[in-house]
Scaffold this motif. Structure first.
Motif, PDB file in Angstrom:
ATOM      1  N   PHE A   1      54.076  71.730 -43.589  1.00 61.59           N
ATOM      2  CA  PHE A   1      53.322  70.293 -43.509  1.00 61.59           C
ATOM      3  C   PHE A   1      52.962  69.982 -42.246  1.00 61.59           C
ATOM      4  O   PHE A   1      53.307  70.232 -41.167  1.00 61.59           O
ATOM      5  CB  PHE A   1      54.706  69.296 -43.656  1.00 61.59           C
ATOM      6  CG  PHE A   1      54.127  67.715 -43.364  1.00 61.59           C
ATOM      7  CD1 PHE A   1      53.429  67.462 -44.840  1.00 61.59           C
ATOM      8  CD2 PHE A   1      54.027  67.057 -42.683  1.00 61.59           C
ATOM      9  CE1 PHE A   1      52.761  66.018 -44.789  1.00 61.59           C
ATOM     10  CE2 PHE A   1      53.618  65.593 -42.414  1.00 61.59           C
ATOM     11  CZ  PHE A   1      52.968  64.990 -43.870  1.00 61.59           C
ATOM     12  N   ASP A   2      51.195  69.854 -42.269  1.00 60.02           N
ATOM     13  CA  ASP A   2      50.505  69.595 -40.848  1.00 60.02           C
ATOM     14  C   ASP A   2      50.184  68.020 -40.707  1.00 60.02           C
ATOM     15  O   ASP A   2      49.910  67.298 -41.857  1.00 60.02           O
ATOM     16  CB  ASP A   2      49.290  70.219 -41.249  1.00 60.02           C
ATOM     17  CG  ASP A   2      49.216  71.679 -41.062  1.00 60.02           C
ATOM     18  OD1 ASP A   2      49.593  72.506 -39.929  1.00 60.02           O
ATOM     19  OD2 ASP A   2      49.622  72.207 -42.052  1.00 60.02           O
ATOM     20  N   PHE A   3      50.252  67.431 -39.930  1.00 63.10           N
ATOM     21  CA  PHE A   3      49.793  66.210 -39.534  1.00 63.10           C
ATOM     22  C   PHE A   3      49.612  65.973 -37.918  1.00 63.10           C
ATOM     23  O   PHE A   3      49.715  66.805 -37.289  1.00 63.10           O
ATOM     24  CB  PHE A   3      50.797  65.293 -39.520  1.00 63.10           C
ATOM     25  CG  PHE A   3      52.123  65.266 -38.951  1.00 63.10           C
ATOM     26  CD1 PHE A   3      52.262  64.509 -37.986  1.00 63.10           C
ATOM     27  CD2 PHE A   3      53.146  66.245 -39.085  1.00 63.10           C
ATOM     28  CE1 PHE A   3      53.553  64.521 -37.027  1.00 63.10           C
ATOM     29  CE2 PHE A   3      54.335  66.361 -38.433  1.00 63.10           C
ATOM     30  CZ  PHE A   3      54.477  65.467 -37.194  1.00 63.10           C
ATOM     31  N   SER A   4      48.713  64.939 -37.710  1.00 58.01           N
ATOM     32  CA  SER A   4      48.353  64.317 -36.367  1.00 58.01           C
ATOM     33  C   SER A   4      48.882  63.104 -35.958  1.00 58.01           C
ATOM     34  O   SER A   4      48.981  62.410 -36.776  1.00 58.01           O
ATOM     35  CB  SER A   4      46.854  64.789 -36.085  1.00 58.01           C
ATOM     36  OG  SER A   4      46.062  63.726 -36.896  1.00 58.01           O
ATOM     37  N   VAL A   5      49.031  62.822 -34.905  1.00 57.64           N
ATOM     38  CA  VAL A   5      49.387  61.634 -34.107  1.00 57.64           C
ATOM     39  C   VAL A   5      48.164  61.107 -33.139  1.00 57.64           C
ATOM     40  O   VAL A   5      47.766  61.886 -32.569  1.00 57.64           O
ATOM     41  CB  VAL A   5      50.697  61.692 -33.429  1.00 57.64           C
ATOM     42  CG1 VAL A   5      51.326  60.349 -33.385  1.00 57.64           C
ATOM     43  CG2 VAL A   5      51.705  62.612 -34.227  1.00 57.64           C
ATOM     44  N   GLN A   6      47.636  59.979 -33.363  1.00 57.44           N
ATOM     45  CA  GLN A   6      46.700  59.471 -32.977  1.00 57.44           C
ATOM     46  C   GLN A   6      46.994  58.345 -31.829  1.00 57.44           C
ATOM     47  O   GLN A   6      48.008  57.512 -32.281  1.00 57.44           O
ATOM     48  CB  GLN A   6      45.635  58.882 -33.832  1.00 57.44           C
ATOM     49  CG  GLN A   6      45.058  59.828 -35.055  1.00 57.44           C
ATOM     50  CD  GLN A   6      44.337  61.020 -34.220  1.00 57.44           C
ATOM     51  OE1 GLN A   6      43.656  60.877 -33.267  1.00 57.44           O
ATOM     52  NE2 GLN A   6      44.525  62.281 -34.793  1.00 57.44           N
ATOM     53  N   TYR A   7      46.434  58.592 -30.631  1.00 52.53           N
ATOM     54  CA  TYR A   7      46.894  57.556 -29.433  1.00 52.53           C
ATOM     55  C   TYR A   7      45.456  57.127 -28.999  1.00 52.53           C
ATOM     56  O   TYR A   7      44.354  57.831 -29.323  1.00 52.53           O
ATOM     57  CB  TYR A   7      47.746  58.296 -28.498  1.00 52.53           C
ATOM     58  CG  TYR A   7      48.966  58.782 -29.043  1.00 52.53           C
ATOM     59  CD1 TYR A   7      50.176  57.931 -29.156  1.00 52.53           C
ATOM     60  CD2 TYR A   7      48.865  60.083 -29.308  1.00 52.53           C
ATOM     61  CE1 TYR A   7      51.203  58.679 -29.670  1.00 52.53           C
ATOM     62  CE2 TYR A   7      50.311  60.648 -29.547  1.00 52.53           C
ATOM     63  CZ  TYR A   7      51.456  59.750 -29.564  1.00 52.53           C
ATOM     64  OH  TYR A   7      52.473  60.602 -29.981  1.00 52.53           O
ATOM     65  N   GLU A   8      45.617  56.141 -28.111  1.00 51.24           N
ATOM     66  CA  GLU A   8      44.604  55.662 -27.198  1.00 51.24           C
ATOM     67  C   GLU A   8      44.941  55.386 -25.683  1.00 51.24           C
ATOM     68  O   GLU A   8      46.079  54.399 -25.565  1.00 51.24           O
ATOM     69  CB  GLU A   8      43.909  54.250 -27.930  1.00 51.24           C
ATOM     70  CG  GLU A   8      42.822  53.836 -27.180  1.00 51.24           C
ATOM     71  CD  GLU A   8      41.507  54.647 -27.415  1.00 51.24           C
ATOM     72  OE1 GLU A   8      40.355  54.467 -26.548  1.00 51.24           O
ATOM     73  OE2 GLU A   8      41.242  55.111 -28.453  1.00 51.24           O
ATOM     74  N   MET A   9      44.557  56.070 -25.054  1.00 44.35           N
ATOM     75  CA  MET A   9      44.831  55.867 -23.356  1.00 44.35           C
ATOM     76  C   MET A   9      43.891  54.794 -22.856  1.00 44.35           C
ATOM     77  O   MET A   9      42.834  55.092 -22.687  1.00 44.35           O
ATOM     78  CB  MET A   9      44.944  56.961 -22.867  1.00 44.35           C
ATOM     79  CG  MET A   9      45.450  57.008 -21.258  1.00 44.35           C
ATOM     80  SD  MET A   9      47.257  56.590 -21.272  1.00 44.35           S
ATOM     81  CE  MET A   9      47.511  56.733 -19.306  1.00 44.35           C
ATOM     82  N   SER A  10      44.690  53.594 -22.213  1.00 42.57           N
ATOM     83  CA  SER A  10      43.775  52.666 -21.471  1.00 42.57           C
ATOM     84  C   SER A  10      44.318  52.535 -20.066  1.00 42.57           C
ATOM     85  O   SER A  10      45.439  53.191 -19.865  1.00 42.57           O
ATOM     86  CB  SER A  10      43.565  51.415 -22.298  1.00 42.57           C
ATOM     87  OG  SER A  10      44.804  50.884 -22.264  1.00 42.57           O
ATOM     88  N   ALA A  11      43.692  51.507 -19.279  1.00 37.64           N
ATOM     89  CA  ALA A  11      44.529  51.408 -18.028  1.00 37.64           C
ATOM     90  C   ALA A  11      45.987  50.828 -18.076  1.00 37.64           C
ATOM     91  O   ALA A  11      46.762  50.858 -17.304  1.00 37.64           O
ATOM     92  CB  ALA A  11      43.561  50.485 -17.266  1.00 37.64           C
ATOM     93  N   GLU A  12      46.264  50.308 -19.526  1.00 40.93           N
ATOM     94  CA  GLU A  12      47.607  49.461 -19.486  1.00 40.93           C
ATOM     95  C   GLU A  12      48.559  50.439 -20.186  1.00 40.93           C
ATOM     96  O   GLU A  12      49.763  50.269 -20.301  1.00 40.93           O
ATOM     97  CB  GLU A  12      47.452  48.480 -20.593  1.00 40.93           C
ATOM     98  CG  GLU A  12      46.418  47.206 -20.270  1.00 40.93           C
ATOM     99  CD  GLU A  12      45.038  47.472 -19.945  1.00 40.93           C
ATOM    100  OE1 GLU A  12      44.428  48.013 -20.767  1.00 40.93           O
ATOM    101  OE2 GLU A  12      44.519  46.894 -18.957  1.00 40.93           O
ATOM    102  N   GLY A  13      47.942  51.684 -20.432  1.00 40.90           N
ATOM    103  CA  GLY A  13      48.972  52.796 -20.766  1.00 40.90           C
ATOM    104  C   GLY A  13      48.408  53.371 -22.319  1.00 40.90           C
ATOM    105  O   GLY A  13      47.503  53.146 -22.630  1.00 40.90           O
TER     106      GLY A  13
END
Length: 712
Positions: free
Chosen positions: A505-517
């Motif tokens: 099982f393959d998957f990806s986890v998506q994030y967004e990095m900003s000045a707030e974290g």
């Protein structure tokens, strides 16, 4: 006794009471002494309580949900009343500024002015019934500033008739429906009258626009050229686009369709997006490099993909904009369209650069920050609202994040910190960066002793699974593989060696990095081939259609955790550690972490938390945005079709294949204010211009039907 048109216009424009502005004389109005043209007054004359605010203070526009309350309806009518009064004053201004305009045009201005006086009175009366006095809320001056600088009658009809009054073909009809819905039929009738009058007003302006516009230009071309930023065609429409009303006013189908798909910010500072999928190549050499032809075609064909990552009013830069027909289809499926600009050529002729947008910009959002995107946006940096230093956009720390060697080392350290979790893969299965044959032999022996005799080689800087090489147990290094390794060491100094895992099982986890974290965005279920290369992504189907044992593994909860342990793992432990690393590297922007479930050498399921870390937008992030357009029960499959796959279908080109696809699987959209896709297949980039790559989205109401289609 008669009154001169000039005198009446002066009464309206310079009157110091609302009665003076809204009184229409009983005497005959004649136009025998039009007088000399006036200069637009620096400040609009009004009674004190109706003066326009120029200090930025604005009244809050009531949301539709609040209009069940009569007082809130009165506040909304206060906005409408100000617009109608401003239209009255602007028409008076046009009469006084353009005394030499044709008599029939000036007579038409008088008739529309009379209508605007009536509209203002209707709104004033109704808002007072709702408990709101005209002038008790701040009155905005945007309408006045946008039109009053008109230099000739063509400016007037372009800005007022074909922009603001055309927009009211949408707003008056839309809010008429809203007021009917909340049981206010009286206000709905007022809006219906105004709607019918606006059809005539737009038609009047259109007649004179066609009379005065440059010869040889279509209505749309002349209209776009005449508007001056910040005014744009985006101001000529509302949320509920009314094509029928525009046809009734006399606008042609071409103009209407072009307006429908046109996008430009109406006030929000736009972010700017650009597709540069070969960032890893530039990162590897730490400079802008010439891409191979196939890479250039990838960038050209899929340049529209960031549109699905954009927000309302954002800008997308492309080499060639898609066709109007393609854009209309995408819009009809419920996707908003970004404002599209064509890239420019660098002054030295060395390549593409962002065009001169000549306005304040929000964030610059390339697919990835790398030497090519920094060069592309170089001259845009002074226009960014919150600019970042050049070395914060690209530096050695950021470059390291692109390396699979860095991902392997970081994942190994993270796994070691979580060795107590028996369902998380140990640090011993993570890759090693090797620099020569001696280190390679040692790594191969290490993995074989741990129960993983098959290995895979990865170059540090390459897109997912591209350029990988496999070596089975007891298989000798071939001359071809030795040559490949020597070239990789020469170009990138190291090769990552890791065990070949039995992935399930393959998957990806998506994030967004900003000045707030670091913010967690979501999960994307990947469909990869046995080598781990990307084939597609399933949406709204993270666990659907999986074997029960896999679902139990993914959804198992620990007593002290509210979320399933796997999701808790990525949203807390991994996110916190990754945030610290990204902060140290001064990284800002999107980031994707590839992960997988596999069976270890004893047959037990384990999760490899980090396969690769991608410090950029990914196809998984695009898939999450597509997923938000699915109907609640529908599942989707996002794939990128190649030219070689096209040949197997027998179609001569992507255009023919896409036409057959959409005919076989027509898109079915739910009947909601914001359409949602129930089923159907459609291209995500323009098939009429695609040469080598076509992104496609398939939506079905059953996961089993979709999986069956994928497997064929």
């Amino acid at each position: 006794m008669a009154i001169q048109l000039q005198e009446f216009a002066e009464q309206v424009l310079f009157g110091t009471s609302i009665e003076a502005k809204l009184s229409f004389p009983r005497e005959e109005i004649i136009d025998t002494r039009p007088g000399d043209p006036i200069v637009t007054p620096r400040q609009l004359t009004r009674p004190q309580h109706l003066l326009l605010r120029d200090d930025g203070v604005r009244a809050k526009h009531p949301s539709q949900a609040k209009l069940v309350d009569e007082k809130e309806r009165g506040k909304l009518l206060h906005f409408f009343g100000n617009h109608e009064l401003l239209a009255t004053e602007l028409m008076a201004l046009a009469i006084l500024k353009f005394p030499d305009a044709p008599a029939s045009f000036r007579r038409g201005l008088l008739e529309t002015l009379k209508d605007e006086q009536i509209h203002t009175r209707l709104y004033m009366h109704r808002m007072e019934q709702c408990g709101v006095e005209f002038g008790e809320l701040p009155l905005n001056d945007y309408f006045w500033k946008s039109v009053s600088s008109m230099e000739d009658p063509l400016d007037y009809v372009t800005r007022l008739s074909l922009t603001f009054e055309q927009a009211n073909l949408d707003y008056s009809r839309e809010y008429g429906k809203v007021f009917n819905t909340v049981g206010d039929s009286g206000t709905a009738k007022i809006l219906n009258k105004i709607y019918q009058d606006e059809i005539e007003h737009v038609g009047f302006g259109l007649k004179w626009f066609r009379h005065w516009k440059a010869s040889g230009k279509t209505d749309w071309e002349a209209y776009r050229e005449r508007l001056v930023f910040p005014l744009s065609p985006a101001r000529a429409k509302g949320n509920d686009f009314n094509a029928a009303g525009r046809l009734e006013a006399g606008l042609d189908q071409g103009f209407i369709q072009d307006l429908k798909i046109f996008q430009q910010s109406r006030g929000r500072t736009p972010n700017v997006l650009w597709f540069n999928p070969q960032a890893e190549q530039c990162a590897a050499s730490n400079r802008v490099v010439a891409h191979p032809k196939v890479s250039q075609q990838l960038q050209s064909d899929l340049a529209f993909l960031p549109a699905y990552l954009s927000r309302q009013d954002d800008v997308l830069i492309m080499t060639q904009p898609p066709s109007a027909e393609f854009l209309r289809r995408i819009q009809d499926y419920g996707f908003h369209l970004p404002e599209i600009h064509v890239s420019a050529r660098s002054a030295d002729g060395g390549g593409e650069r962002a065009p001169d947008l000549k306005r304040k910009l929000g964030e610059l959002r390339p697919w990835a920050w790398s030497p090519d995107s920094r060069a592309f946006f170089e001259h845009c940096l002074p226009h960014v609202a919150r600019p970042r230093a050049h070395d914060a956009l690209w530096n050695e720390s950021l470059r390291a994040l692109y390396s699979k060697a860095w991902s392997a080392q970081w994942g190994q350290t993270f796994a070691a910190d979580h060795h107590a979790l028996d369902w998380v893969a140990p640090d011993s299965i993570y890759g090693h960066a090797v620099h020569n044959f001696e280190e390679l032999t040692a790594a191969r022996k290490h993995f074989a002793e741990g129960g993983y005799p098959h290995i895979v080689f990865k170059v540090p800087f390459a897109t997912a699974a591209h350029g990988n090489r496999c070596l089975l147990a007891d298989e000798a290094l071939s001359p071809e593989l030795c040559k490949w390794l020597e070239t990789a060491w020469q170009q990138q100094s190291s090769v990552v060696v890791e065990p070949w895992l039995e992935r399930v099982f393959d998957f990806s986890v998506q994030y967004e990095m900003s000045a707030e974290g670091l913010k967690h965005i979501g999960y994307a279920r990947m469909v990869n081939n046995p080598r781990g290369q990307f084939q597609g992504i399933l949406t709204n189907a993270l666990c659907k259609g999986l074997a029960p044992k896999l679902v139990r593994f993914l959804m198992q909860r620990e007593p002290e955790q509210g979320r399933p342990r796997v999701f808790h793992h990525f949203e807390t432990s991994l996110a916190h550690k990754l945030e610290a690393a990204l902060h140290a590297a001064q990284f800002r922007g999107p980031i994707g972490v590839d992960a997988l479930l596999f069976r270890d050498h004893s047959g037990q399921l384990q999760i490899k938390s980090v396969v690769e870390i991608n410090p950029r937008f990914t196809m998984g992030r695009v898939a999450l945005e597509l997923e938000s357009h699915n109907a609640p029960r529908s599942v989707g499959y996002f794939q990128i079709m190649t030219r070689s796959q096209l040949r197997k279908t027998g179609s001569r080109d992507f255009k023919q294949w896409a036409a057959q696809l959409t005919s076989t699987h027509p898109v079915q959209v739910s009947a909601r204010a914001q359409p949602q896709i129930r089923s159907g297949s459609f291209p995500l980039n323009d098939p009429t211009t695609a040469q080598q790559f076509l992104a496609v989205y398939h939506v079905r109401e059953s996961i089993h039907d979709l999986l069956q289609e994928i497997s064929q």
